[in-house]
Design an enzyme around this catalytic site. Structure first.
Site, PDB file in Angstrom:
ATOM      1  N   LYS A 187       0.852  -1.199   0.000  1.00 37.14           N
ATOM      2  CA  LYS A 187       0.000   0.000   0.000  1.00 37.14           C
ATOM      3  C   LYS A 187       0.884   1.244   0.000  1.00 37.14           C
ATOM      4  CE  LYS A 187      -3.915   1.847   2.750  1.00 37.14           C
ATOM      5  NZ  LYS A 187      -4.764   1.570   3.944  1.00 37.14           N
ATOM      6  N   SER A 226      -9.636   1.482   3.131  1.00 35.41           N
ATOM      7  CA  SER A 226      -8.812   2.274   2.245  1.00 35.41           C
ATOM      8  C   SER A 226      -7.763   1.467   1.473  1.00 35.41           C
ATOM      9  CB  SER A 226      -8.099   3.363   3.038  1.00 35.41           C
ATOM     10  OG  SER A 226      -7.241   2.785   4.002  1.00 35.41           O
ATOM     11  N   SER A 250      -9.486  -0.991   7.296  1.00 36.66           N
ATOM     12  CA  SER A 250      -9.023  -0.770   5.922  1.00 36.66           C
ATOM     13  C   SER A 250      -8.357  -1.948   5.245  1.00 36.66           C
ATOM     14  CB  SER A 250      -8.058   0.414   5.888  1.00 36.66           C
ATOM     15  OG  SER A 250      -8.795   1.602   5.821  1.00 36.66           O
TER      16      SER A 250
HETATM   17  N1  GLN Z   1     -12.792   3.663   6.792  1.00 39.96           N
HETATM   18  C1  GLN Z   1     -12.189   4.076   8.031  1.00 39.96           C
HETATM   19  C2  GLN Z   1     -11.848   5.539   7.946  1.00 39.96           C
HETATM   20  O1  GLN Z   1     -12.189   6.123   6.995  1.00 39.96           O
HETATM   21  C3  GLN Z   1     -11.009   3.232   8.338  1.00 39.96           C
HETATM   22  C4  GLN Z   1      -9.826   3.589   7.554  1.00 39.96           C
HETATM   23  C5  GLN Z   1      -8.643   2.764   7.880  1.00 39.96           C
HETATM   24  O2  GLN Z   1      -8.763   1.702   8.507  1.00 39.96           O
HETATM   25  N2  GLN Z   1      -7.480   3.265   7.516  1.00 39.96           N
HETATM   26  O3  GLN Z   1     -11.256   6.101   8.817  1.00 39.96           O
END
Ligand code: GLN
Length: 461
Positions: free
Chosen positions: A55, A130, A154
């Site tokens: 990532k 994400s 994410s």
């Molecule tokens: N979807 C969650 C957020 O927007 C989690 C994101 C993540 O785990 N990096 O914060």
């Protein structure tokens, strides 16, 4: 040659050389990436060996690290993140850097400055986020494995929406050195693979204490593959009552089918209560954003990346560079987080969220005194169409309803394919366990995988 990438990597390795694996992976990326937008950078050179995608908020020396943000420009790190260095030391090759929501803030990969990644099961839908690019890269068989990051789901959420395995280990199990910080008390690097065994193998390579991350755990690294085939007879699984009470339709039916599979293997299934779980989303979005507002203050137009040409004073360098460099969702998070920490509101928001977080932890401890694992679906619904939630941040935030609790409590959790919806979109089961019980988690997940074999079906792309 893509057939090679349909195999678990142990089998692929037995059949092909590192050179052949690299060629197969590069060919698949060249064919599929223009459509799916999973990779932001692709490594053309580099050694042979098992390709692993990373990532793009985890730093590597041989490619830029952008966090899918304009503010980082073409920033290049002078060092490899510890997990990346450990992968290389174990003979893996970093295949490329994957697309994400800007600074990992999102649940769909639509908040990327480089355009959304697309779900290989239906490219008009999101892959989740994400770590959407990492999930797409594995699901579409471009690479056998990928690293993602988790703050509130994410890794597990995109793994679920793309039909692959996603692990968030215990907080501190994998070094965060080289992971660009979002919410430091919840961040953890996670792993995405086709199968449970590959995931267990990869955790064994990268887990363990790192003197460069003071929050990394001292606990010895387990033999994560040792119990893979030990089955689930006699193991106790708690169904989280408050979570499943809200389920209906095909997600509920799929979850009930998953329980039947575990029961068939001799597992004991019972309902347990985690009373504070309903507050998880509220406290997650206070704590994660508060920590983000502090962490992102380092992007100031001076030390890294983009600097505005319009700025005439130091103050304007900060204002203009941040104004031009950050996207809307990141700005929203910084404002929410700054507000939650501000004088006069700190006790009402951040302080209270921390108190409820302690209550949530106590609830989980109580539940784990009765059972070995806790179960929920990974996500409340399968992949949604691109654009469906971009104008409604709260709806987007609710995608993490089942995943965020494990981050707040610090426990490990795994997402594992559990079948398909009516529209043939992947569905997923989440298994959570007590701190540092990853080995047991892999045992339970591997039993489920062996019984169901959903991973064998690759997306149409
Ligand atoms: N979807 C969650 C957020 O927007 C989690 C994101 C993540 O785990 N990096 O914060």
């Amino acid at each position: 040659m893509t057939d090679l990438l349909n195999l678990p990597w142990h089998e692929a390795k037995a059949q092909a050389s590192g050179e052949e694996l690299r060629a197969a992976s590069l060919a698949a990326i060249d064919r599929l990436n223009p459509k799916l937008n999973a990779f932001l950078h692709v490594a053309r050179n580099g050694g042979d060996g098992m390709p692993v995608a990373v990532k793009d908020n985890i730093v590597t020396t041989d490619m830029p690290t952008t966090c899918a943000s304009r503010i980082l420009g073409d920033f290049r790190s002078p060092f490899d993140a510890t997990p990346v260095a450990r992968l290389r030391a174990n003979g893996c090759r970093i295949a490329g850097k994957t697309n994400l929501d800007e600074f990992a803030m999102g649940s769909s990969t639509e908040h990327s400055a480089f355009g959304p990644a697309r779900n290989p099961w239906d490219p008009s839908r999101v892959p989740g986020g994400s770590s959407g690019g990492s999930a797409v890269a594995v699901a579409a068989r471009m690479v056998p494995a990928a690293l993602g990051s988790e703050t509130g789901g994410s890794v597990r959420q995109p793994a679920a929406l793309c039909g692959v395995v996603g692990l968030k280990p215990t907080y501190g199990r994998i070094s965060r050195n080289g992971l660009v910080a979002f919410g430091s008390s919840v961040d953890q690097i996670g792993i995405i693979t086709k199968t449970v065994r590959e995931c267990a193998d990869l955790l064994g390579m990268i887990a363990g204490h790192d003197p460069l991350d003071s929050t990394s755990a001292m606990n010895a690294v387990d033999d994560y593959t040792a119990d893979l085939d030990a089955g689930v007879r006699g193991l106790r699984f708690g169904v989280v009552r408050e979570a499943v009470a809200q389920l209906d339709g095909e997600v509920r039916a799929n979850f009930d089918d998953a329980l039947a599979v575990l029961r068939g293997g001799g597992a004991v299934i019972e309902e347990v209560s985690v009373p504070a779980i309903g507050y998880a989303i509220a406290i997650y979005y206070i704590i994660a954003n508060a920590e983000a507002s502090a962490n992102l203050s380092r992007f100031d137009g001076i030390r890294y990346g983009h600097r505005s040409d319009r700025a005439k004073s130091l103050r304007e360098v900060y204002f203009e560079s941040r104004g031009e460099g950050f996207g809307d969702e990141v700005k929203r998070r910084i404002m929410l987080g700054t507000f939650a920490l501000s004088s006069g509101y700190y006790d009402a928001y951040y302080g209270r969220a921390q108190a409820v977080r302690a209550k949530l932890r106590a609830d989980f401890d109580a539940a784990f005194s009765r059972c070995d694992f806790l179960l929920t679906p990974t996500t409340p619904e399968p992949a949604f169409p691109i654009g469906a939630k971009t104008d409604d941040p709260l709806a987007m935030y609710l995608s993490d309803i089942f995943t965020a609790p494990a981050n707040l409590v610090g426990i490990p959790a795994i997402a594992i394919p559990s079948g398909f919806s009516r529209d043939h979109l992947p569905l997923s089961l989440q298994i959570m366990s007590p701190h540092f019980a990853e080995r047991a988690l892999f045992r339970a997940a591997n039993f489920f995988e062996r019984e169901t074999n959903y991973w064998r079906e690759a997306p149409p792309a």
